[in-house]
Design a protein around this motif. Structure first.
Motif, PDB file in Angstrom:
ATOM      1  N   ASP A 397       0.830  -1.209   0.000  1.00  0.00           N
ATOM      2  CA  ASP A 397       0.000   0.000   0.000  1.00  0.00           C
ATOM      3  C   ASP A 397       0.859   1.251   0.000  1.00  0.00           C
ATOM      4  N   GLU A 398       1.922   1.212   0.820  1.00  0.00           N
ATOM      5  CA  GLU A 398       2.807   2.377   0.888  1.00  0.00           C
ATOM      6  C   GLU A 398       3.520   2.609  -0.450  1.00  0.00           C
ATOM      7  N   LYS A 399       3.981   1.543  -1.059  1.00  0.00           N
ATOM      8  CA  LYS A 399       4.657   1.676  -2.356  1.00  0.00           C
ATOM      9  C   LYS A 399       3.691   2.206  -3.416  1.00  0.00           C
ATOM     10  N   ARG A 400       2.457   1.686  -3.416  1.00  0.00           N
ATOM     11  CA  ARG A 400       1.482   2.127  -4.420  1.00  0.00           C
ATOM     12  C   ARG A 400       1.191   3.618  -4.277  1.00  0.00           C
ATOM     13  N   GLU A 401       1.017   4.069  -3.036  1.00  0.00           N
ATOM     14  CA  GLU A 401       0.739   5.486  -2.808  1.00  0.00           C
ATOM     15  C   GLU A 401       1.884   6.357  -3.305  1.00  0.00           C
ATOM     16  N   VAL A 402       3.108   5.910  -3.055  1.00  0.00           N
ATOM     17  CA  VAL A 402       4.266   6.687  -3.493  1.00  0.00           C
ATOM     18  C   VAL A 402       4.367   6.711  -5.015  1.00  0.00           C
ATOM     19  N   LEU A 403       4.033   5.613  -5.682  1.00  0.00           N
ATOM     20  CA  LEU A 403       4.087   5.575  -7.146  1.00  0.00           C
ATOM     21  C   LEU A 403       3.002   6.465  -7.761  1.00  0.00           C
ATOM     22  N   VAL A 404       1.846   6.539  -7.124  1.00  0.00           N
ATOM     23  CA  VAL A 404       0.809   7.468  -7.578  1.00  0.00           C
ATOM     24  C   VAL A 404       1.308   8.900  -7.437  1.00  0.00           C
ATOM     25  N   LEU A 405       1.972   9.165  -6.307  1.00  0.00           N
ATOM     26  CA  LEU A 405       2.556  10.482  -6.078  1.00  0.00           C
ATOM     27  C   LEU A 405       3.608  10.801  -7.127  1.00  0.00           C
ATOM     28  N   LEU A 406       4.435   9.820  -7.450  1.00  0.00           N
ATOM     29  CA  LEU A 406       5.487  10.025  -8.446  1.00  0.00           C
ATOM     30  C   LEU A 406       4.887  10.482  -9.771  1.00  0.00           C
ATOM     31  N   HIS A 407       3.827   9.836 -10.211  1.00  0.00           N
ATOM     32  CA  HIS A 407       3.206  10.226 -11.481  1.00  0.00           C
ATOM     33  C   HIS A 407       2.672  11.650 -11.416  1.00  0.00           C
ATOM     34  N   LYS A 408       2.055  12.014 -10.291  1.00  0.00           N
ATOM     35  CA  LYS A 408       1.536  13.372 -10.150  1.00  0.00           C
ATOM     36  C   LYS A 408       2.657  14.404 -10.200  1.00  0.00           C
ATOM     37  N   LEU A 409       3.779  14.077  -9.563  1.00  0.00           N
ATOM     38  CA  LEU A 409       4.922  15.004  -9.585  1.00  0.00           C
ATOM     39  C   LEU A 409       5.500  15.147 -10.990  1.00  0.00           C
ATOM     40  N   LEU A 410       5.485  14.065 -11.734  1.00  0.00           N
ATOM     41  CA  LEU A 410       6.041  14.107 -13.090  1.00  0.00           C
ATOM     42  C   LEU A 410       5.195  14.964 -14.031  1.00  0.00           C
ATOM     43  N   VAL A 411       3.890  14.925 -13.836  1.00  0.00           N
ATOM     44  CA  VAL A 411       3.023  15.730 -14.711  1.00  0.00           C
ATOM     45  C   VAL A 411       2.820  17.127 -14.149  1.00  0.00           C
ATOM     46  N   ASN A 412       3.567  17.450 -13.081  1.00  0.00           N
ATOM     47  CA  ASN A 412       3.586  18.792 -12.500  1.00  0.00           C
ATOM     48  C   ASN A 412       2.268  19.156 -11.848  1.00  0.00           C
ATOM     49  N   ALA A 413       1.570  18.187 -11.283  1.00  0.00           N
ATOM     50  CA  ALA A 413       0.334  18.470 -10.558  1.00  0.00           C
ATOM     51  C   ALA A 413       0.643  18.515  -9.072  1.00  0.00           C
TER      52      ALA A 413
END
Length: 426
Positions: A397-413
């Protein structure tokens, strides 16, 4: 053949004799009577060029005085065994000694440095460690080919100085990192053989080497070649890279997106992903960066919606999921790295694919993701007794949340990390 001629009486018993051969040469013998039988023990050939007073055997043979000394030595040994049967006991002891020497030599030929290195790389391969091919190549190029005489020595007789010479030569070839890897592989090979002496089972093939010391462990690595690349991609560079690959068509774009969206996993491990290790919502890689001689550690990574889409576009079939020949072989790590460089072009100065991994960690650290969760995501290893043996939580769960965060950071959201406990309470 000529007749035997007695030269001198040997004290305390027996005599020195010489016999002239048909070739003109002369051979010395020690003659003794044992149990009523005359026995002659060959000493060696006569060296006519040796000094008459010389007491040492030369490369060509014996002077008379040297032959007398050799006969006296045989007589003395005979005298020591006289009470036990004299010459017969002496001959039997020599026969046993020769047999033991032959057996020892044969055993040493089976336990040379070359044999140890071959056994060690085979051991790594049997464990499923990807490093076996790299170790085998380094041993071949930097030990077996340039140092054949050392490779032919019994492994237990190789010295620290000889290992240091191997490292020094590799360093002088301009291969500092390879020199340190050579040291690490040699050290691990010797440690595996040394540890086999105290293991109850599992490493029988190494016990015959009788290794008690580790010559590679006493050497020092070249510290200047061990410096890590401290140039992680900045957040702007990471976003620029994502912009270049997010719409890149075909298999190439899918592989690059999968690599980034799963957290910048080690490329060598990612390309080795097997189709059988793909689940509906996660993939499992195998991390061989652990302790020498241990099996690779399974490392599970959850798939976000975007990562799952990228994996689907890779169209995994056959044995290997990331493949250009329907899964028969996996994509080369160097090919994936080259595709990343090609996609970036001149957008990011001095871009290297290995900087993606450190860029992901730096990006997440800036978003206040804890060091432990970053390490769990990128499989930096699990330290400490508690973490290795008592903490069985998989942190999916922790890894999944961080990977979702990573995508948001990459698209500058804008993004915010939600505490896992708070999310569960909600």
């Amino acid at each position: 053949m000529g007749k035997f001629a007695r030269i001198t009486k040997v004290i305390p018993h027996g005599s020195l004799e010489a016999r002239k051969l048909s070739t003109g040469g002369v051979t010395f013998y020690w003659r003794v009577t044992a149990a009523g039988k005359t026995v002659r023990e060959p000493i060696g050939t006569y060296d006519s060029l040796a000094s008459p007073k010389s007491l040492q055997r030369t490369a060509r043979g014996y002077s008379v005085q040297a032959a007398i000394r050799a006969a006296e030595a045989l007589a003395h040994r005979h005298d020591l065994h006289k009470a036990d049967g004299g010459h017969a006991v002496l001959k039997q002891a020599e026969k046993v000694a020769r047999a033991e020497a032959i057996a020892r030599a044969a055993d040493e030929r089976k336990h040379t440095l070359e044999c140890l290195l071959n056994d060690y790389t085979a051991h790594l391969e049997a464990l499923g460690r990807r490093s076996h091919a790299d170790a085998r190549s380094i041993f071949k190029v930097h030990v077996l080919e340039p140092w054949p005489k050392v490779a032919a020595l019994p492994a237990q007789h190789v010295t620290m100085e000889q290992v240091a010479d191997m490292m020094r030569r590799t360093l002088e070839l301009g291969k500092g990192r390879t020199s340190n890897k050579l040291r690490s592989y040699l050290r691990a090979a010797y440690q595996t053989a040394k540890a086999s002496r105290s293991k109850a089972r599992g490493r029988e093939r190494f016990m015959g080497y009788a290794i008690t010391t580790n010559p590679a462990a006493d050497t020092s690595p070249d510290e200047s070649s061990n410096n890590p690349d401290k140039r992680p991609l900045s957040i702007e560079d990471m976003r620029a890279y994502w912009h270049r690959i997010k719409d890149l068509a075909g298999f190439k774009g899918a592989v690059l997106r999968l690599h980034l969206l799963t957290g910048g996993q080690r490329i060598e491990q990612l390309v080795n992903l097997r189709t059988s290790d793909i689940a509906s919502n996660a993939i499992t890689l195998f991390d061989g960066k652990g302790r020498p001689g241990t099996a690779p550690r399974p490392h599970s990574i959850p798939l976000t919606t975007q990562a799952a889409a990228a994996l689907k576009q890779c169209a995994p079939v056959g044995e290997f999921a990331i493949s250009t020949d329907h899964g028969d072989t996996h994509l080369a790590a160097t090919t994936l790295s080259a595709w990343a460089v090609e996609a970036v072009g001149d957008t990011i100065p001095d871009f290297q694919a290995k900087r993606i991994r450190s860029g992901v960690e730096t990006l997440l650290a800036g978003a206040r993701v804890s060091r432990e969760i970053r390490g769990r995501l990128q499989s930096h290893g699990v330290a400490g007794v508690q973490a290795r043996h008592y903490d069985g939580h998989e942190y999916m769960d922790e890894k999944r949340e961080v990977l979702v965060l990573l995508h948001k950071l990459l698209v500058n959201a804008p993004a915010k990390v939600t505490n896992i406990k708070e999310r569960r309470k909600a």
